[in-house]
Design an enzyme around this catalytic site. Sequence first.
Site, PDB file in Angstrom:
ATOM      1  N   SER A  85      34.104 -26.794  45.295  1.00  0.00           N
ATOM      2  CA  SER A  85      35.625 -27.692  45.071  1.00  0.00           C
ATOM      3  C   SER A  85      36.044 -27.376  43.761  1.00  0.00           C
ATOM      4  O   SER A  85      37.431 -27.127  43.525  1.00  0.00           O
ATOM      5  CB  SER A  85      35.073 -29.162  44.954  1.00  0.00           C
ATOM      6  OG  SER A  85      34.180 -29.736  44.621  1.00  0.00           O
TER       7      SER A  85
ATOM      8  N   HIS B 293      36.809 -29.356  51.997  1.00  0.00           N
ATOM      9  CA  HIS B 293      37.730 -28.240  51.258  1.00  0.00           C
ATOM     10  C   HIS B 293      39.105 -27.863  52.027  1.00  0.00           C
ATOM     11  O   HIS B 293      39.982 -27.668  51.213  1.00  0.00           O
ATOM     12  CB  HIS B 293      37.055 -26.860  51.033  1.00  0.00           C
ATOM     13  CG  HIS B 293      35.721 -27.169  50.126  1.00  0.00           C
ATOM     14  ND1 HIS B 293      34.522 -26.583  50.191  1.00  0.00           N
ATOM     15  CD2 HIS B 293      35.380 -28.135  49.158  1.00  0.00           C
ATOM     16  CE1 HIS B 293      33.553 -27.080  49.276  1.00  0.00           C
ATOM     17  NE2 HIS B 293      34.200 -28.089  48.636  1.00  0.00           N
TER      18      HIS B 293
ATOM     19  N   GLU C 118      29.376 -32.853  35.978  1.00  0.00           N
ATOM     20  CA  GLU C 118      28.330 -32.432  36.764  1.00  0.00           C
ATOM     21  C   GLU C 118      26.953 -33.042  35.737  1.00  0.00           C
ATOM     22  O   GLU C 118      26.832 -32.600  34.903  1.00  0.00           O
ATOM     23  CB  GLU C 118      28.112 -31.161  37.088  1.00  0.00           C
ATOM     24  CG  GLU C 118      26.857 -30.646  37.842  1.00  0.00           C
ATOM     25  CD  GLU C 118      26.510 -31.278  39.055  1.00  0.00           C
ATOM     26  OE1 GLU C 118      27.284 -31.486  39.877  1.00  0.00           O
ATOM     27  OE2 GLU C 118      25.192 -31.692  39.111  1.00  0.00           O
TER      28      GLU C 118
ATOM     29  N   ASP D 185      32.535 -36.830  45.265  1.00  0.00           N
ATOM     30  CA  ASP D 185      31.608 -36.177  46.263  1.00  0.00           C
ATOM     31  C   ASP D 185      30.167 -36.170  45.969  1.00  0.00           C
ATOM     32  O   ASP D 185      29.426 -35.355  45.649  1.00  0.00           O
ATOM     33  CB  ASP D 185      32.273 -34.487  46.335  1.00  0.00           C
ATOM     34  CG  ASP D 185      31.368 -33.966  47.326  1.00  0.00           C
ATOM     35  OD1 ASP D 185      30.720 -34.285  48.367  1.00  0.00           O
ATOM     36  OD2 ASP D 185      31.304 -32.451  47.290  1.00  0.00           O
TER      37      ASP D 185
ATOM     38  N   ASP E 292      28.420 -38.543  33.747  1.00  0.00           N
ATOM     39  CA  ASP E 292      28.191 -39.318  34.831  1.00  0.00           C
ATOM     40  C   ASP E 292      29.768 -39.435  35.517  1.00  0.00           C
ATOM     41  O   ASP E 292      30.738 -39.807  35.019  1.00  0.00           O
ATOM     42  CB  ASP E 292      27.910 -40.707  34.656  1.00  0.00           C
ATOM     43  CG  ASP E 292      27.851 -41.602  35.756  1.00  0.00           C
ATOM     44  OD1 ASP E 292      27.682 -41.230  36.854  1.00  0.00           O
ATOM     45  OD2 ASP E 292      28.422 -42.844  35.770  1.00  0.00           O
TER      46      ASP E 292
HETATM   47  N1  SAM Z   1      31.945 -31.252  44.866  1.00  0.00           N
HETATM   48  C1  SAM Z   1      31.074 -30.010  45.182  1.00  0.00           C
HETATM   49  C2  SAM Z   1      31.692 -29.231  46.128  1.00  0.00           C
HETATM   50  O1  SAM Z   1      32.365 -29.384  46.967  1.00  0.00           O
HETATM   51  O2  SAM Z   1      31.571 -27.915  45.935  1.00  0.00           O
HETATM   52  C3  SAM Z   1      29.748 -30.327  45.659  1.00  0.00           C
HETATM   53  C4  SAM Z   1      28.923 -31.547  44.901  1.00  0.00           C
HETATM   54  S1  SAM Z   1      27.370 -32.286  45.516  1.00  0.00           S
HETATM   55  C5  SAM Z   1      27.676 -32.747  47.258  1.00  0.00           C
HETATM   56  C6  SAM Z   1      27.011 -33.316  44.619  1.00  0.00           C
HETATM   57  C7  SAM Z   1      26.734 -32.864  43.055  1.00  0.00           C
HETATM   58  O3  SAM Z   1      26.653 -34.280  42.373  1.00  0.00           O
HETATM   59  C8  SAM Z   1      25.209 -32.516  42.799  1.00  0.00           C
HETATM   60  O4  SAM Z   1      25.727 -31.331  42.094  1.00  0.00           O
HETATM   61  C9  SAM Z   1      24.845 -33.660  42.017  1.00  0.00           C
HETATM   62  O5  SAM Z   1      24.110 -32.689  41.020  1.00  0.00           O
HETATM   63  C10 SAM Z   1      25.811 -34.193  41.153  1.00  0.00           C
HETATM   64  N2  SAM Z   1      25.553 -35.515  40.595  1.00  0.00           N
HETATM   65  C11 SAM Z   1      24.757 -36.423  41.299  1.00  0.00           C
HETATM   66  N3  SAM Z   1      25.058 -37.450  40.710  1.00  0.00           N
HETATM   67  C12 SAM Z   1      26.160 -37.527  39.751  1.00  0.00           C
HETATM   68  C13 SAM Z   1      26.668 -38.392  38.954  1.00  0.00           C
HETATM   69  N4  SAM Z   1      26.387 -39.667  38.783  1.00  0.00           N
HETATM   70  N5  SAM Z   1      27.722 -37.834  38.174  1.00  0.00           N
HETATM   71  C14 SAM Z   1      28.033 -36.684  38.311  1.00  0.00           C
HETATM   72  N6  SAM Z   1      27.274 -35.486  38.925  1.00  0.00           N
HETATM   73  C15 SAM Z   1      26.346 -36.092  39.970  1.00  0.00           C
END
Ligand code: SAM
Length: 280
Positions: A100, A19, A118, A164, A143
């Site tokens: 984020s 971040h 998400e 991420d 996705d």
């Molecule tokens: N970016 C966020 C932050 O910094 O606050 C944290 C994200 S976390 C590391 C990863 C997220 O990706 C999870 O909430 C998970 O449910 C989601 N996720 C997993 N596969 C995904 C996909 N193919 N497309 C979108 N989201 C996905």
Amino acid sequence: MLSYRHSFHAGNHADVLKHTVQSLIIESLKEKEKPFLYLDTHSGAGRYQLSGEHAERTGEYLEGIGRLWQQENLPEELAPYLDAVRAFNRTGTLRYYPGSPLIARHLLREQDKLHLTELHSSDYPLLRSEFQKDERAKVLRADGYQQLKSQLPPLSRRGLILIDPPYEMKTDYQDVVKGIQEGYKRFATGTYALWYPVVMRQQIKRLTRDLEATGIRRILQIELAVRPDSDQRGMTASGMIVINPPWKLEQQMNNVLPWLHKTLVPTGNGHTLVKWIVPE
Ligand code: SAM
């Protein structure tokens, strides 16, 4: 089935690094009046309660944002990030951690746009409700990798793309490279920021080799390790790989990383790194 929940990890040392980099890139994009797109492919829930069951169970935030919160005389590079965290903790007690998308929401201007995706059935509704009243934002249960094809290039032709994934599936290591290639084909001037965990060093070496092999130039790697590399379970370090970083980012991270490392890891274990995987 997605089992990863960011609420267990919110505000840990990896989030602090991620971040900080995210905030500095956004601030650089704001130096021009022209609008830009913030695309967050893996957004998470948006807001995390640090006194909640998940965060309390791991206590990870105590060794992350918890170590920064009470500090005075912070390096100026941390100002935009901490300003965003403070905006969610107006009483002065650290209770919430903005993920984020909320950090971006706080820092973006009226003319900028957010596109957030998400997939998780519990986190998506939480994220959507955070942005219900924000006309700049589009929030989809979709996705993230697909967005790198369908949402790029942005109309404004300026943007930050944060990638991420949870790396729950081994294929994520290849999917991020494919996704970046797809995005870059459509939008070669965008800034792409990819987060990675160091669990097994070999995986990261392969990831950087695969990125190098794409032929894409201007790839900067930033890393903060809290322990030496290890074969045991668990994350010893995390990093950000930034394609087309703003020109100041390398210097900013060189300035702030030693302070961050000293503050987050009082024992001095681990290391920091700022290096070009592929230069200009
Ligand atoms: N970016 C966020 C932050 O910094 O606050 C944290 C994200 S976390 C590391 C990863 C997220 O990706 C999870 O909430 C998970 O449910 C989601 N996720 C997993 N596969 C995904 C996909 N193919 N497309 C979108 N989201 C996905």
